[in-house]
Design a protein around this motif. Structure first.
Motif, PDB file in Angstrom:
ATOM      1  N   GLN A 176      37.177  46.865  39.969  1.00 54.38           N
ATOM      2  CA  GLN A 176      38.419  47.164  40.676  1.00 54.38           C
ATOM      3  C   GLN A 176      38.636  46.246  41.878  1.00 54.38           C
ATOM      4  OE1 GLN A 176      37.434  51.405  41.134  1.00 54.38           O
ATOM      5  NE2 GLN A 176      39.463  51.882  40.321  1.00 54.38           N
ATOM      6  N   MET A 177      37.570  45.992  42.642  1.00 55.22           N
ATOM      7  CA  MET A 177      37.720  45.131  43.810  1.00 55.22           C
ATOM      8  C   MET A 177      38.132  43.724  43.404  1.00 55.22           C
ATOM      9  SD  MET A 177      35.038  44.204  46.879  1.00 55.22           S
ATOM     10  CE  MET A 177      34.954  45.902  47.450  1.00 55.22           C
ATOM     11  N   TRP A 178      37.510  43.205  42.356  1.00 58.85           N
ATOM     12  CA  TRP A 178      37.846  41.870  41.846  1.00 58.85           C
ATOM     13  C   TRP A 178      39.312  41.801  41.439  1.00 58.85           C
ATOM     14  CZ3 TRP A 178      39.469  40.942  36.786  1.00 58.85           C
ATOM     15  CH2 TRP A 178      39.527  39.598  36.395  1.00 58.85           C
ATOM     16  N   ALA A 179      39.784  42.807  40.714  1.00 58.82           N
ATOM     17  CA  ALA A 179      41.184  42.830  40.276  1.00 58.82           C
ATOM     18  C   ALA A 179      42.121  42.922  41.474  1.00 58.82           C
ATOM     19  CB  ALA A 179      41.413  44.009  39.325  1.00 58.82           C
ATOM     20  N   TRP A 180      41.785  43.795  42.427  1.00 59.44           N
ATOM     21  CA  TRP A 180      42.630  43.976  43.609  1.00 59.44           C
ATOM     22  C   TRP A 180      42.723  42.692  44.426  1.00 59.44           C
ATOM     23  CZ3 TRP A 180      41.468  44.180  48.981  1.00 59.44           C
ATOM     24  CH2 TRP A 180      42.507  44.670  49.781  1.00 59.44           C
ATOM     25  N   LEU A 181      41.607  42.008  44.603  1.00 60.70           N
ATOM     26  CA  LEU A 181      41.615  40.766  45.382  1.00 60.70           C
ATOM     27  C   LEU A 181      42.421  39.677  44.680  1.00 60.70           C
ATOM     28  CD1 LEU A 181      37.913  40.763  46.610  1.00 60.70           C
ATOM     29  CD2 LEU A 181      39.953  40.968  48.054  1.00 60.70           C
ATOM     30  N   ASN A 182      42.335  39.607  43.369  1.00 61.38           N
ATOM     31  CA  ASN A 182      43.163  38.653  42.620  1.00 61.38           C
ATOM     32  C   ASN A 182      44.642  38.970  42.782  1.00 61.38           C
ATOM     33  OD1 ASN A 182      41.645  36.559  41.048  1.00 61.38           O
ATOM     34  ND2 ASN A 182      40.515  38.345  40.340  1.00 61.38           N
ATOM     35  N   ASN A 183      44.986  40.248  42.757  1.00 59.89           N
ATOM     36  CA  ASN A 183      46.383  40.645  42.925  1.00 59.89           C
ATOM     37  C   ASN A 183      46.880  40.375  44.340  1.00 59.89           C
ATOM     38  OD1 ASN A 183      46.305  41.507  40.276  1.00 59.89           O
ATOM     39  ND2 ASN A 183      46.105  43.673  40.774  1.00 59.89           N
ATOM     40  N   GLN A 184      45.981  40.539  45.321  1.00 55.98           N
ATOM     41  CA  GLN A 184      46.346  40.254  46.703  1.00 55.98           C
ATOM     42  C   GLN A 184      46.584  38.760  46.918  1.00 55.98           C
ATOM     43  OE1 GLN A 184      46.617  42.561  49.535  1.00 55.98           O
ATOM     44  NE2 GLN A 184      46.905  43.817  47.706  1.00 55.98           N
ATOM     45  N   ALA A 185      45.851  37.941  46.187  1.00 54.06           N
ATOM     46  CA  ALA A 185      45.968  36.492  46.345  1.00 54.06           C
ATOM     47  C   ALA A 185      47.269  35.943  45.785  1.00 54.06           C
ATOM     48  CB  ALA A 185      44.773  35.799  45.671  1.00 54.06           C
ATOM     49  N   ASP A 186      47.859  36.639  44.809  1.00 50.43           N
ATOM     50  CA  ASP A 186      49.093  36.166  44.175  1.00 50.43           C
ATOM     51  C   ASP A 186      49.897  37.384  43.742  1.00 50.43           C
ATOM     52  OD1 ASP A 186      51.095  35.152  42.538  1.00 50.43           O
ATOM     53  OD2 ASP A 186      49.816  33.623  41.625  1.00 50.43           O
ATOM     54  N   SER A 187      51.051  37.552  44.331  1.00 49.28           N
ATOM     55  CA  SER A 187      51.865  38.746  44.060  1.00 49.28           C
ATOM     56  C   SER A 187      52.360  38.820  42.621  1.00 49.28           C
ATOM     57  CB  SER A 187      53.060  38.789  45.012  1.00 49.28           C
ATOM     58  OG  SER A 187      53.883  37.642  44.830  1.00 49.28           O
ATOM     59  N   THR A 188      52.263  37.716  41.883  1.00 51.88           N
ATOM     60  CA  THR A 188      52.679  37.737  40.478  1.00 51.88           C
ATOM     61  C   THR A 188      51.553  38.225  39.567  1.00 51.88           C
ATOM     62  OG1 THR A 188      52.040  35.435  40.034  1.00 51.88           O
ATOM     63  CG2 THR A 188      54.259  35.819  40.897  1.00 51.88           C
ATOM     64  N   ASN A 189      50.342  38.327  40.099  1.00 54.98           N
ATOM     65  CA  ASN A 189      49.215  38.818  39.307  1.00 54.98           C
ATOM     66  C   ASN A 189      49.331  40.322  39.091  1.00 54.98           C
ATOM     67  OD1 ASN A 189      47.986  36.327  39.053  1.00 54.98           O
ATOM     68  ND2 ASN A 189      46.597  36.626  40.785  1.00 54.98           N
ATOM     69  N   CYS A 190      48.826  40.765  37.956  1.00 51.82           N
ATOM     70  CA  CYS A 190      48.798  42.200  37.660  1.00 51.82           C
ATOM     71  C   CYS A 190      47.485  42.523  36.944  1.00 51.82           C
ATOM     72  CB  CYS A 190      50.002  42.596  36.814  1.00 51.82           C
ATOM     73  SG  CYS A 190      50.230  44.392  36.685  1.00 51.82           S
ATOM     74  N   PHE A 191      46.384  42.230  37.627  1.00 55.08           N
ATOM     75  CA  PHE A 191      45.058  42.425  37.051  1.00 55.08           C
ATOM     76  C   PHE A 191      44.684  43.902  37.005  1.00 55.08           C
ATOM     77  CE2 PHE A 191      44.942  38.020  37.870  1.00 55.08           C
ATOM     78  CZ  PHE A 191      43.818  37.448  37.288  1.00 55.08           C
ATOM     79  N   THR A 192      43.963  44.285  35.977  1.00 53.52           N
ATOM     80  CA  THR A 192      43.302  45.582  35.920  1.00 53.52           C
ATOM     81  C   THR A 192      41.795  45.337  35.846  1.00 53.52           C
ATOM     82  OG1 THR A 192      43.469  45.657  33.517  1.00 53.52           O
ATOM     83  CG2 THR A 192      45.232  46.719  34.782  1.00 53.52           C
ATOM     84  N   ALA A 193      41.020  46.369  36.074  1.00 55.74           N
ATOM     85  CA  ALA A 193      39.575  46.246  35.960  1.00 55.74           C
ATOM     86  C   ALA A 193      39.146  46.454  34.517  1.00 55.74           C
ATOM     87  CB  ALA A 193      38.889  47.269  36.865  1.00 55.74           C
ATOM     88  N   CYS A 194      38.184  45.673  34.058  1.00 50.71           N
ATOM     89  CA  CYS A 194      37.669  45.847  32.696  1.00 50.71           C
ATOM     90  C   CYS A 194      36.312  46.514  32.669  1.00 50.71           C
ATOM     91  CB  CYS A 194      37.623  44.515  31.961  1.00 50.71           C
ATOM     92  SG  CYS A 194      36.626  43.232  32.745  1.00 50.71           S
ATOM     93  N   TYR A 195      35.751  46.791  33.854  1.00 49.83           N
ATOM     94  CA  TYR A 195      34.454  47.450  33.931  1.00 49.83           C
ATOM     95  C   TYR A 195      34.546  48.698  34.804  1.00 49.83           C
ATOM     96  CZ  TYR A 195      32.729  42.826  32.449  1.00 49.83           C
ATOM     97  OH  TYR A 195      32.515  41.656  31.793  1.00 49.83           O
ATOM     98  N   GLY A 196      34.154  49.828  34.237  1.00 50.33           N
ATOM     99  CA  GLY A 196      34.074  51.078  34.991  1.00 50.33           C
ATOM    100  C   GLY A 196      32.620  51.486  35.162  1.00 50.33           C
ATOM    101  N   ARG A 197      32.419  52.708  35.639  1.00 46.30           N
ATOM    102  CA  ARG A 197      31.060  53.193  35.885  1.00 46.30           C
ATOM    103  C   ARG A 197      30.305  53.369  34.577  1.00 46.30           C
ATOM    104  NH1 ARG A 197      28.788  58.251  36.079  1.00 46.30           N
ATOM    105  NH2 ARG A 197      30.778  59.361  36.065  1.00 46.30           N
ATOM    106  N   LEU A 198      29.029  53.007  34.617  1.00 51.45           N
ATOM    107  CA  LEU A 198      28.186  53.111  33.421  1.00 51.45           C
ATOM    108  C   LEU A 198      27.412  54.408  33.379  1.00 51.45           C
ATOM    109  CD1 LEU A 198      27.002  49.413  33.252  1.00 51.45           C
ATOM    110  CD2 LEU A 198      28.380  50.604  31.553  1.00 51.45           C
ATOM    111  N   MET A 199      26.752  54.771  34.480  1.00 51.89           N
ATOM    112  CA  MET A 199      25.954  56.008  34.498  1.00 51.89           C
ATOM    113  C   MET A 199      26.023  56.614  35.894  1.00 51.89           C
ATOM    114  SD  MET A 199      22.534  55.299  32.247  1.00 51.89           S
ATOM    115  CE  MET A 199      22.330  53.535  32.279  1.00 51.89           C
TER     116      MET A 199
END
Length: 235
Positions: A212-235
């Motif tokens: 989520q942090m990676w996606a959010w930072l990418n979106n913050q860097a470019d307002s045209t980005n619309c990243f989602t996270a591909c990794y959630g909690r494992l255990m």
């Protein structure tokens, strides 16, 4: 809730893999295991498979810039139980360093210490929508080792609860070694960004890919980005 936790997670199902530690420098014994963190049979030196590939790419890029330097891995995958252990440990350590006991803390002191702890440590949430970054297998804490095998001084230790942990703390700072510290923090950032990672805005050592942090930072860097996270909690 932190801003990055509003990012949607679309779990891709990629498995954890073992980091090829022979390619990197490693702190041994593992710093949190040494404290008694409950990893059980889960190794802290695991990451999602694509994250490992990118970490190797960052190490290779570092070699082009600084021959025989290596990335040192401090911590990687962290179950929520370990996250909870380290939050509690950090809280207790901060109280001790202030010469206090929990029984004598005022409500204001208690709130202040918890705020300091959560500036560095993610909440050990069991909510699948708000996982701690390390519990996704997408985050890694690292530093650099030079060609003599010495750990590069970054101006503050990993996990320090102070503003010195902020990546740009030493930019335009009057400290006599500020330029040295900042240049090496930037070197670490550059090799990781080149490999597709993003750096935690409050921790010079924390990088992630796919959470989520990676996606959010990418979106913050470019307002045209619309990243989602591909990794959630494992255990």
């Amino acid at each position: 809730m932190k801003p990055y936790q509003q990012i949607k997670i679309v779990e891709c199902g990629e498995q954890l893999g073992e980091i090829p530690l022979e390619l990197f420098a490693v702190e041994s014994p593992h710093p949190y295991e040494k404290l008694g963190a409950p990893y059980g049979e889960i190794s802290p030196y695991y990451l999602r498979q694509s994250v490992i590939k990118r970490l190797i790419a960052a190490q290779n890029y570092l070699q082009l810039l600084r021959r025989n330097w290596r990335i040192q891995i401090f911590d990687a995958y962290r179950p929520v139980a370990v996250q909870q252990f380290m939050v509690d440990y950090s809280f207790a350590t901060e109280i001790k360093q202030r010469g206090l006991t929990i029984a004598e803390l005022s409500p204001n002191q208690l709130r202040e210490i918890w705020e300091a702890v959560y500036q560095i440590w993610a909440v050990p949430s069991l909510d699948l929508q708000t996982p701690p970054p390390h519990s996704t297998g997408a985050a890694v804490d690292i530093t650099l080792v030079d060609n003599t095998g010495e750990i590069v001084n970054m101006g503050s230790p990993i996990d320090e609860l102070s503003e010195r942990s902020h990546p740009d703390y030493y930019a335009n700072n009057s400290h006599p070694q500020a330029e040295y510290y900042h240049s090496h923090r930037q070197l670490l950032r550059d090799v990781m960004i080149q490999a597709g990672f993003q750096r935690n805005p409050k921790e010079w050592w924390h990088f992630s890919y796919g959470d989520q942090m990676w996606a959010w930072l990418n979106n913050q860097a470019d307002s045209t980005n619309c990243f989602t996270a591909c990794y959630g909690r494992l255990m």
